[in-house]
Design a protein around this motif. Sequence first.
Motif, PDB file in Angstrom:
ATOM      1  N   ARG A 243       0.407  -1.466   0.387  1.00  0.00           N
ATOM      2  CA  ARG A 243       0.081  -0.331   0.042  1.00  0.00           C
ATOM      3  C   ARG A 243       0.541   1.390   0.538  1.00  0.00           C
ATOM      4  N   GLY A 244       2.485   0.441  -0.431  1.00  0.00           N
ATOM      5  CA  GLY A 244       3.297   2.399  -0.511  1.00  0.00           C
ATOM      6  C   GLY A 244       3.696   3.237   1.174  1.00  0.00           C
ATOM      7  N   VAL A 245       2.884   2.157   2.629  1.00  0.00           N
ATOM      8  CA  VAL A 245       3.354   2.882   3.432  1.00  0.00           C
ATOM      9  C   VAL A 245       4.752   2.991   4.101  1.00  0.00           C
ATOM     10  N   LEU A 246       5.397   3.865   4.170  1.00  0.00           N
ATOM     11  CA  LEU A 246       6.877   3.602   4.798  1.00  0.00           C
ATOM     12  C   LEU A 246       6.820   2.703   6.662  1.00  0.00           C
ATOM     13  N   THR A 247       8.105   1.644   6.013  1.00  0.00           N
ATOM     14  CA  THR A 247       7.991   0.782   7.454  1.00  0.00           C
ATOM     15  C   THR A 247       8.907   0.857   8.150  1.00  0.00           C
ATOM     16  N   LYS A 248       9.345   0.571   8.880  1.00  0.00           N
ATOM     17  CA  LYS A 248      10.912   0.983   9.964  1.00  0.00           C
ATOM     18  C   LYS A 248      10.585  -0.892  11.160  1.00  0.00           C
ATOM     19  N   ILE A 249      11.807  -1.065  11.208  1.00  0.00           N
ATOM     20  CA  ILE A 249      11.777  -2.411  12.016  1.00  0.00           C
ATOM     21  C   ILE A 249      12.377  -1.777  12.774  1.00  0.00           C
ATOM     22  N   ASN A 250      11.545  -2.052  13.694  1.00  0.00           N
ATOM     23  CA  ASN A 250      13.030  -2.122  15.332  1.00  0.00           C
ATOM     24  C   ASN A 250      13.386  -3.319  16.040  1.00  0.00           C
ATOM     25  N   SER A 251      14.841  -3.394  15.586  1.00  0.00           N
ATOM     26  CA  SER A 251      14.705  -4.874  16.508  1.00  0.00           C
ATOM     27  C   SER A 251      15.889  -4.704  17.765  1.00  0.00           C
ATOM     28  N   VAL A 252      15.472  -5.497  19.064  1.00  0.00           N
ATOM     29  CA  VAL A 252      16.421  -5.342  20.368  1.00  0.00           C
ATOM     30  C   VAL A 252      16.873  -5.990  19.677  1.00  0.00           C
ATOM     31  N   LEU A 253      18.506  -5.826  20.166  1.00  0.00           N
ATOM     32  CA  LEU A 253      19.505  -6.491  20.718  1.00  0.00           C
ATOM     33  C   LEU A 253      19.812  -7.052  21.154  1.00  0.00           C
ATOM     34  N   ILE A 254      19.717  -9.191  21.813  1.00  0.00           N
ATOM     35  CA  ILE A 254      19.449  -9.548  22.642  1.00  0.00           C
ATOM     36  C   ILE A 254      20.278 -10.706  22.707  1.00  0.00           C
ATOM     37  N   PRO A 255      21.880 -10.550  23.575  1.00  0.00           N
ATOM     38  CA  PRO A 255      22.965 -11.007  23.071  1.00  0.00           C
ATOM     39  C   PRO A 255      22.513 -12.403  23.853  1.00  0.00           C
ATOM     40  N   GLY A 256      23.293 -13.383  23.057  1.00  0.00           N
ATOM     41  CA  GLY A 256      23.079 -14.399  23.416  1.00  0.00           C
ATOM     42  C   GLY A 256      22.065 -15.382  22.418  1.00  0.00           C
ATOM     43  N   ILE A 257      21.194 -14.916  22.645  1.00  0.00           N
ATOM     44  CA  ILE A 257      20.204 -15.005  21.911  1.00  0.00           C
ATOM     45  C   ILE A 257      19.156 -14.312  20.665  1.00  0.00           C
ATOM     46  N   ASN A 258      19.832 -13.385  20.112  1.00  0.00           N
ATOM     47  CA  ASN A 258      19.111 -12.614  18.632  1.00  0.00           C
ATOM     48  C   ASN A 258      19.974 -12.379  17.683  1.00  0.00           C
ATOM     49  N   ASP A 259      21.829 -11.926  18.654  1.00  0.00           N
ATOM     50  CA  ASP A 259      22.603 -11.021  18.036  1.00  0.00           C
ATOM     51  C   ASP A 259      22.925 -11.168  16.440  1.00  0.00           C
ATOM     52  N   GLU A 260      23.938 -11.957  15.797  1.00  0.00           N
ATOM     53  CA  GLU A 260      23.868 -12.991  15.074  1.00  0.00           C
ATOM     54  C   GLU A 260      22.968 -12.905  13.431  1.00  0.00           C
ATOM     55  N   HIS A 261      21.457 -13.443  14.729  1.00  0.00           N
ATOM     56  CA  HIS A 261      20.541 -12.996  13.697  1.00  0.00           C
ATOM     57  C   HIS A 261      19.781 -12.338  13.245  1.00  0.00           C
ATOM     58  N   LEU A 262      20.016 -11.075  14.199  1.00  0.00           N
ATOM     59  CA  LEU A 262      19.874  -9.765  13.177  1.00  0.00           C
ATOM     60  C   LEU A 262      19.630  -9.609  12.028  1.00  0.00           C
ATOM     61  N   ILE A 263      20.462 -10.332  11.684  1.00  0.00           N
ATOM     62  CA  ILE A 263      21.365  -9.712   9.713  1.00  0.00           C
ATOM     63  C   ILE A 263      20.212 -11.038   8.843  1.00  0.00           C
ATOM     64  N   GLU A 264      19.495 -12.004   9.617  1.00  0.00           N
ATOM     65  CA  GLU A 264      18.947 -12.275   8.876  1.00  0.00           C
ATOM     66  C   GLU A 264      17.493 -11.856   9.090  1.00  0.00           C
ATOM     67  N   VAL A 265      17.212 -11.500  10.096  1.00  0.00           N
ATOM     68  CA  VAL A 265      15.584 -10.504  10.221  1.00  0.00           C
ATOM     69  C   VAL A 265      16.088  -9.295   8.775  1.00  0.00           C
ATOM     70  N   ASN A 266      17.178  -9.120   9.132  1.00  0.00           N
ATOM     71  CA  ASN A 266      17.460  -7.836   8.364  1.00  0.00           C
ATOM     72  C   ASN A 266      17.582  -7.871   6.696  1.00  0.00           C
ATOM     73  N   ARG A 267      17.534  -8.931   5.967  1.00  0.00           N
ATOM     74  CA  ARG A 267      17.926  -9.450   5.407  1.00  0.00           C
ATOM     75  C   ARG A 267      16.228 -10.159   4.507  1.00  0.00           C
ATOM     76  N   GLU A 268      15.561 -10.345   5.723  1.00  0.00           N
ATOM     77  CA  GLU A 268      13.980 -10.985   5.375  1.00  0.00           C
ATOM     78  C   GLU A 268      13.009  -9.329   5.007  1.00  0.00           C
ATOM     79  N   VAL A 269      13.533  -8.499   6.234  1.00  0.00           N
ATOM     80  CA  VAL A 269      12.378  -7.224   5.700  1.00  0.00           C
ATOM     81  C   VAL A 269      13.099  -6.409   5.103  1.00  0.00           C
ATOM     82  N   LYS A 270      14.346  -6.337   4.112  1.00  0.00           N
ATOM     83  CA  LYS A 270      14.903  -5.745   3.344  1.00  0.00           C
ATOM     84  C   LYS A 270      13.644  -6.282   2.119  1.00  0.00           C
TER      85      LYS A 270
END
Length: 532
Positions: A243-270
Motif C-alpha cells: 500500500r506504499g506505507v513507509l515501514t521501519k523495523i525496530n529490533s532489540v539486540l539481545i546478546p546470546g539470543i538474537n545477535d547474529e540472527h538480526l542479520i537474517e532479520v535484516n535480510r528478510e525485512v528488506k
Amino acid sequence: MSTSTAAGAMPAKTYVSIGQIKPLGAKLDEIPDAGGGCSSHGGEGKASCGSSGGPDDMPSEIWDKVKNHPCYSEEAHHHYARMHVAVAPACNIQCNYCNRKYDCSNESRPGVVSQKLTPEQAVKKVVAVASEIPQMTVLGVAGPGDSLANPKKTFDTFRMLQEQAPDIKLCISTNGLALPDHVDEICKYNVDHVTITINMVDPAVGEKIYPWIFWDHKRVTGYEAAKILHERQMLGLEMLTARGVLTKINSVLIPGINDEHLIEVNREVKKRGAFLHNIMPLISEAEHGTVFGLTGQRGPTAQELKAVQDACMGGANLMRHCRQCRADAVGLLGEDRSEEFTLDKIEQMEVVYDLDRRRAYQDRVETERQAQHEAKQEALAAAGAIEVADDLKVLVAVATKGGGRVNEHFGHVTEFQIFEVSAREALFVGHRRVDLYCQGGFGDDEQLPSVVKAINDCHAVLVAKIGGCPRDELLQAGIEPVDQYVNEFIEKAALDWFNDYRGRIASGAVVHQDRGDAQIRQGAFTGAAQAA
Ligand code: CLF
Ligand code: SF4
C-alpha cells in the motif's frame, strides 16, 4: 548468566565481535528485490540511503514523507521534533524485556510511567505542544502498550487530530500481531510511517523472547506463539509495502539470543520492502523487574551493537540515531520536554494553533539545514579527493548542542555523537548517553569514569571547551581531547582532526593503537537524569 553490565567491567563473555560476523552486503546477490527500501524505489542503485539519505538518494515522493520526520531522516532529527501520546495502555503479547509497570520498551526506555491519556486529552496536548514547538512535525502512538491492541483509542486520536492539525504527520509503533487487521485504517488516516518491532524471523529464537501472546481469544505460549507472531509480522509488513506505507523495523539486540540472527532479520525485512532497520540495545537491569532483568540477561556493549549494525550494511538501510524514547516523549530526539506539557499545565496555557507561524518557522529551519547540508557535502567532497594507501578508521566522540557543529562544553554533555572517521569520510554511527560531568558549575570527578567508559572506543573527543582535570583523565585513558575546532561543522572538524592525526602517526609523534570497547548507559533518559 552474569548480571547486566553495571558500573565497572565489560562483560566477561562477549557474543559478538567485529570480524566474526559475515557482512550482509556479501549476500545481497541472493536477495530478490521486492520493491522496497529506497534503493529499490529508484534510488539509483545506492545501497544505503536510509535515514542518512537526502533528496538525491530517493524518489521525491519518499523524500517528502521523510524529510521532516526525525526518526526516518538522520539529518531531520537535528531540526524537527516528534511527540508521543500515551493513549494505548493494553498489550496483546508479552516480551521478556517488558514490565507493564513501565512504558513499552519497544519504543521507550523503562523508567517512568506515562500519564495515560484519552484521545480527547491527547489531541488537546498535541495542539498545545504544536503551538509552542513549531518544529514538532510528527505525532506517534508508541504505547505504553501496543498501538494496535488499542485500535479505537489510537485511530480516534488520529481522526480528531487530522481535523484540527492536518499538517502533523502520523506515526505508529506496533508489535505487529494485530497489524494485518488494521492496514485499511492505517491507510484511511494517512498514517505514512509504521514501525514494527521484529526481533526474530525464526520462532525457535522467538520463543526465548516472547513467553506468550493473546490470540484468538486465548493465551498461546511457546513456539506456537512465536510462530503466529512471526507470520503476522511478515504479513503486516508485506501489506503495508503493497500500500506504499513507509515501514521501519525496530529490533532489540539481545546478546546470546538474537545477535547474529538480526542479520537474517535484516535480510528478510528488506525482501519485504522495509524502508529502515533500527537495531537497538536491550535495556536490562534487575530493578526494571523484567524477565530478562531478573534472570541477568545483559544488554550489548557499544562495540557489539556496532558489529551487528555494520554487518547489516548493504541490506535494509539502517537507522542509527534512535533514542529509545518514552511513550509520552516530547521534543527533539534525545531531549524530553514532556514535563512542560502535563495535563494541568496545558489547562493553564493559551493555545493558538497558527499554521502560518509553524510554516514560517519550518522555512527558516530548512534554510539553516541547507547550509549545514552543503557544508557537510563540501567537507566530504574535499576529503574524497585525498589519496591514501591504507584504510585506517577511528571513532571520535563529538560534543554538540545542535546545528551540526562542535559547540558544546565537555562538562555539559548528556549525549555524545559518535562518528567513524577515515581519510575520506566522517560517518555518523550513533550516540552515547552520559551522566552530566558539570554539576552546578563544578566538575564532578566521580562521573568521569562513567563518561570515559561510554566513549572508551573513541580515539578523540571534539569539544568546544574542556577543563584541566577531565582533559588529563581522558589523556590517561588514551582519548585525545580536542578543542581547536570550536563551532566548526562536525564532519569538517572530524576530517581535519583525522588528517592531522594521520600526519602525527606518519611523523612518529604518536603511535596508533586500537581502542577497547565502550559501555551503553542503562537506565531511563528523563528530565531528572538530564538535570542530575
Ligand atoms: Fe515515535 Fe517511533 Fe514514530 Fe519516531 S520514535 S513512533 S518512529 S515518531 Fe524514533 Fe524514538 Fe527511536 Fe522510536 S527515536 S524510539 S525510532
Ligand atoms: Fe511490552 Fe511493548 Fe512487548 Fe507489549 S509489545 S509486551 S508493551 S514491550
